[in-house]
Design a protein around this motif. Sequence first.
Motif, mmCIF file in Angstrom:
data_model
loop_
_atom_site.group_PDB
_atom_site.id
_atom_site.type_symbol
_atom_site.label_atom_id
_atom_site.label_comp_id
_atom_site.label_asym_id
_atom_site.label_seq_id
_atom_site.Cartn_x
_atom_site.Cartn_y
_atom_site.Cartn_z
ATOM 1 N N LYS A 64 41.951 36.629 44.044
ATOM 2 C CA LYS A 64 41.901 36.556 45.374
ATOM 3 C C LYS A 64 42.933 37.543 46.208
ATOM 4 C CE LYS A 64 38.900 32.784 46.149
ATOM 5 N NZ LYS A 64 38.446 32.542 44.898
ATOM 6 N N TYR A 65 42.722 37.700 47.425
ATOM 7 C CA TYR A 65 43.583 38.653 47.958
ATOM 8 C C TYR A 65 44.240 37.937 49.208
ATOM 9 C CZ TYR A 65 41.776 42.682 45.360
ATOM 10 O OH TYR A 65 41.629 43.414 44.374
ATOM 11 N N PHE A 74 46.071 43.295 52.589
ATOM 12 C CA PHE A 74 45.689 42.778 51.511
ATOM 13 C C PHE A 74 46.216 43.108 50.067
ATOM 14 C CE2 PHE A 74 41.775 41.920 54.294
ATOM 15 C CZ PHE A 74 41.981 40.647 54.597
ATOM 16 N N VAL A 75 46.786 42.127 49.335
ATOM 17 C CA VAL A 75 47.239 42.264 48.079
ATOM 18 C C VAL A 75 46.766 41.316 47.138
ATOM 19 C CG1 VAL A 75 49.468 43.548 48.354
ATOM 20 C CG2 VAL A 75 49.213 41.060 48.761
ATOM 21 N N PRO A 76 46.485 41.724 45.788
ATOM 22 C CA PRO A 76 45.902 40.624 44.809
ATOM 23 C C PRO A 76 47.085 39.625 44.536
ATOM 24 C CG PRO A 76 45.956 42.823 43.952
ATOM 25 C CD PRO A 76 46.757 43.069 45.260
ATOM 26 N N THR A 77 46.566 38.521 44.533
ATOM 27 C CA THR A 77 47.516 37.149 44.419
ATOM 28 C C THR A 77 48.168 37.351 42.908
ATOM 29 O OG1 THR A 77 45.783 36.052 43.544
ATOM 30 C CG2 THR A 77 46.380 35.382 45.627
ATOM 31 N N LYS A 78 47.732 38.099 41.930
ATOM 32 C CA LYS A 78 48.310 38.374 40.754
ATOM 33 C C LYS A 78 47.670 39.876 40.562
ATOM 34 C CE LYS A 78 49.443 36.224 36.422
ATOM 35 N NZ LYS A 78 48.968 37.266 35.442
ATOM 36 N N LEU A 79 48.466 40.646 40.006
ATOM 37 C CA LEU A 79 48.037 41.936 39.408
ATOM 38 C C LEU A 79 47.661 41.810 38.162
ATOM 39 C CD1 LEU A 79 51.070 44.300 40.798
ATOM 40 C CD2 LEU A 79 48.752 44.375 41.441
ATOM 41 N N PRO A 80 46.280 42.284 37.942
ATOM 42 C CA PRO A 80 45.757 42.210 36.537
ATOM 43 C C PRO A 80 46.173 43.226 35.426
ATOM 44 C CG PRO A 80 44.336 43.362 37.890
ATOM 45 C CD PRO A 80 45.498 43.144 39.065
ATOM 46 N N LYS A 81 45.719 42.757 34.209
ATOM 47 C CA LYS A 81 46.146 43.368 33.004
ATOM 48 C C LYS A 81 44.712 44.103 32.503
ATOM 49 C CE LYS A 81 50.495 42.401 32.824
ATOM 50 N NZ LYS A 81 51.457 43.363 33.278
ATOM 51 N N LEU A 91 38.521 44.334 37.069
ATOM 52 C CA LEU A 91 39.614 43.392 37.436
ATOM 53 C C LEU A 91 39.985 42.807 38.674
ATOM 54 C CD1 LEU A 91 41.456 44.904 34.288
ATOM 55 C CD2 LEU A 91 40.278 42.779 34.193
ATOM 56 N N PHE A 92 39.580 43.913 39.751
ATOM 57 C CA PHE A 92 39.945 43.670 41.084
ATOM 58 C C PHE A 92 38.847 43.047 41.907
ATOM 59 C CE2 PHE A 92 43.037 46.728 39.499
ATOM 60 C CZ PHE A 92 44.284 46.347 40.073
#
Length: 491
Positions: A2-3, A30-37, A60-61
């Motif tokens: 989510k953003y 807007f920023v991702p709630t958690k940066l993905p790997k 992933l985004f």
Amino acid sequence: MKYISTRGSSREYTPSAAVIAGLADDGGLFVPTKLPKLDVSVADLVGKDYRTVAYEVMKLFFTDYTKEELTDCIAKAYDSKFDTDLIAPLCEKGGQYFLELFHGPTIAFKDMALSILPHLLTCALRKNSIDDEVVIMTATSGDTGKAALAAFDSVPNTRIIVFYPKGGVSPIQERQMVTQKGANTKVVGVCGNFDDCQSKVKEMFSDPHLAEELSSKGFRFSSANSINIGRLIPQVVYYVYAYVRMVESGAIENGTKLNFTVPTGNFGNILAAFYAKNMGVPIGRLVCASNDNKVLYDFFRTGKYDRRREFILTTSPSMDILISSNLERLIYHSLGDDATVNASYMKQLLTEGYYEVGSSSKEYMKDFVGIFANESQVKETIKYYYDLCGYVIDTHTAVAAYANLENLKNDSTRSVVISTASPYKFTKYVLDAIDPKLVSSDDLQMADTLCSVSHVPVPKAVSVLKDAPIVHDKVCSIDEMKDAVREFVLG
Ligand SMILES: *Cc1c(COP(=O)(O)O)cnc(C)c1O
């Protein structure tokens, strides 16, 4: 995935809703709630093409897009519009590596993100059951307008209208825009400067009567602005791709650290590199290269962002910026995703012209190194690479190429220079750096001159301008801009 907004409004957006909205309603980004790997290894990506890497990153985004939807967007964006199937070729010149991001339709790196934005956007509208036809409205000081026009040309369910200051853009830039084909495109010259155009466009975006008039006929406004995640995320791809290509070519061993040097303006491109690093790509330093408008250089040295200074016009105009919008995302992350403190900094920037971050933020940003190049260093760097190996770089790339060599004086890590524009986009400055005698008053003639000194063919984006018919000749006053929009959309 989510953003959320960097300024604290609690609402969470799905990726597709964030693409449609562009900016959060509290003015934040807007920023991702958690940066993905990354969930594939670099070794697995070796030998894969750009589109495959793009999918592995974007999935992933853009988690609410199906695999079919996302691969379709990618296939439509990164196709024969680019003059090489590599999309973003990496080349070694004079002992350094350059990632060339200017092989798209308008020969500047904005094409990398704008090529896919219309597809992400129209797909997002479908997913959110919005039937309206989208009207993109943009004010441009030259480059973004053409890249957006080329991107939205003939895309179903979209129209684009671009306003530019009549007499305020270069002859080549004007020609590029007024020859734009596509029944869904419109270009209008405005008797006024860029600020006039931009203020009026902003006013129209928030004009409830105009919105209502449009909506009753099935239209809605949207923006192709550079802070949209639909523009930011596609830029993460080429950092992953560049790392993979460096391993593939044997320039580095898998797992070794790699630095990137990025010519920076609005901070979107280098932030994408930071996201790639957070995904697990072994990236070392991020060298943030500035021109004489060195607000970011000062920031990374002192922790104080201070826009209270003279705005300097340089030969790298796309980097002439004193408020780097996308830096807000890095600040927010550096505060441990604290939106309240971030919002107070942004307010202070607006009201007082500066803010200063604390030691934990500085620690978080320690891999960023600010270096700037003045105008003579830019010229010398263009000349240096030309004399060394016959490679001609543009002024923006030269800022980065200079910063890269400076950084290498105390850091032996392998690095890649991000090359953001074709030298054909800034022919006059480039020829002047190589030999002032090559400069003439005719831009198209200078393109032929550049061809003979660089042995790189004149790109189609420039050669077609010679005979391209002018299809847009409308000029209006600032007050007539609204009528121009009505006429274009409602007929
Ligand atoms: C936009 C642009 C930049 C700056 O990129 P940001 O993402 O805004 O930092 C650099 N070079 C060129 C040629 C550009 O068009």
